[in-house]
Design a protein around this motif. Sequence first.
Motif, mmCIF file in Angstrom:
data_model
loop_
_atom_site.group_PDB
_atom_site.id
_atom_site.type_symbol
_atom_site.label_atom_id
_atom_site.label_comp_id
_atom_site.label_asym_id
_atom_site.label_seq_id
_atom_site.Cartn_x
_atom_site.Cartn_y
_atom_site.Cartn_z
ATOM 1 N N SER A 78 -36.919 47.664 55.973
ATOM 2 C CA SER A 78 -36.312 46.331 55.986
ATOM 3 C C SER A 78 -37.275 45.361 56.646
ATOM 4 C CB SER A 78 -34.983 46.346 56.748
ATOM 5 O OG SER A 78 -34.072 47.225 56.131
ATOM 6 N N GLU A 80 -38.288 40.764 56.975
ATOM 7 C CA GLU A 80 -37.895 39.366 56.755
ATOM 8 C C GLU A 80 -39.042 38.654 56.036
ATOM 9 O OE1 GLU A 80 -36.731 35.341 59.334
ATOM 10 O OE2 GLU A 80 -36.875 37.290 60.339
ATOM 11 N N ASN A 184 -30.849 35.101 55.224
ATOM 12 C CA ASN A 184 -30.844 35.420 56.641
ATOM 13 C C ASN A 184 -29.851 34.483 57.345
ATOM 14 O OD1 ASN A 184 -31.330 35.940 59.306
ATOM 15 N ND2 ASN A 184 -33.539 35.581 59.223
ATOM 16 N N THR A 191 -35.537 35.272 53.980
ATOM 17 C CA THR A 191 -34.830 36.320 53.245
ATOM 18 C C THR A 191 -34.875 37.639 53.998
ATOM 19 O OG1 THR A 191 -35.356 35.314 51.110
ATOM 20 C CG2 THR A 191 -34.823 37.662 51.090
ATOM 21 N N LEU A 192 -33.719 38.274 54.132
ATOM 22 C CA LEU A 192 -33.666 39.645 54.628
ATOM 23 C C LEU A 192 -33.879 40.565 53.432
ATOM 24 C CD1 LEU A 192 -30.609 39.493 57.079
ATOM 25 C CD2 LEU A 192 -33.053 39.254 57.604
ATOM 26 N N ASP A 194 -34.459 44.461 51.933
ATOM 27 C CA ASP A 194 -34.388 45.915 52.077
ATOM 28 C C ASP A 194 -34.989 46.533 50.820
ATOM 29 O OD1 ASP A 194 -32.605 45.952 54.509
ATOM 30 O OD2 ASP A 194 -31.251 44.972 53.096
#
Length: 241
Positions: A78, A80, A184, A191-192, A194
């Motif tokens: 994960s 950012e 986020n 943007t987060l 994963d």
Amino acid sequence: MSEKSSLTIHGVTDTLEEDDEKYADALQTAGDVFAEVEALFDDENYEKRNGWFKDESNDEGDIVYAKDTRHGRMVTISTELPMPPDFVMKETWDGMETLPEWNQNINFAGVIASPTPNFDIVTYGNNDVLVVSGREFVSARIWRKVDDGFILASRSVTVPSFKSKHKGKVRAHLHMAGARFRVNPSNPETTLCDVVMLAELKGFLPKMLVNQVIGRIMLMDTVTNRRHFQDLKAKRDNNED
């Protein structure tokens, strides 16, 4: 038109034109892996990393988690990214063919077919990593807007009409690749992200060696990808001045 020639996920339907019906199996494969990727990301055990162990890390705070499955080692990370989710999604989807220009881990990349705006078939190859020679992939990709973000999923497919131009590359099998891009909450301009991957590298490689390399590849890609979006943000900010 056969039943396999259309697929509906999250209220959006991909329908293949007559000329593209040869990709019907690939479309269904993409639908299957999308369901698996979404279920994984929605699982609270994933959120808490229950059943995962720390595999690789770096000084930038990135941690690759891994778990062993019957298909091999699955890895996830994960991070950012410094741009909003819609920008990240568009760049990730549309920027396939420019990957080798900025990602030193990618040897070549291209789009084989793009039957709908949400579904395509791509090929790409990575460069040698440690003692593992570069591999080639052919996979179907599909994406959907989900809540305030996006999910992108990919799996290897067979395309009889496609002939690789890259001799000597071992064709690896991508069981699952997925990315989730979300706003986020503490900074809507970022943007987060994963990412999860489960790949079988094929060839005559000891399992222990493959397990060492998979996490390292993901770590390198994460750092490179974040740097790419930092560069794009700097370019955008300069243009606004």
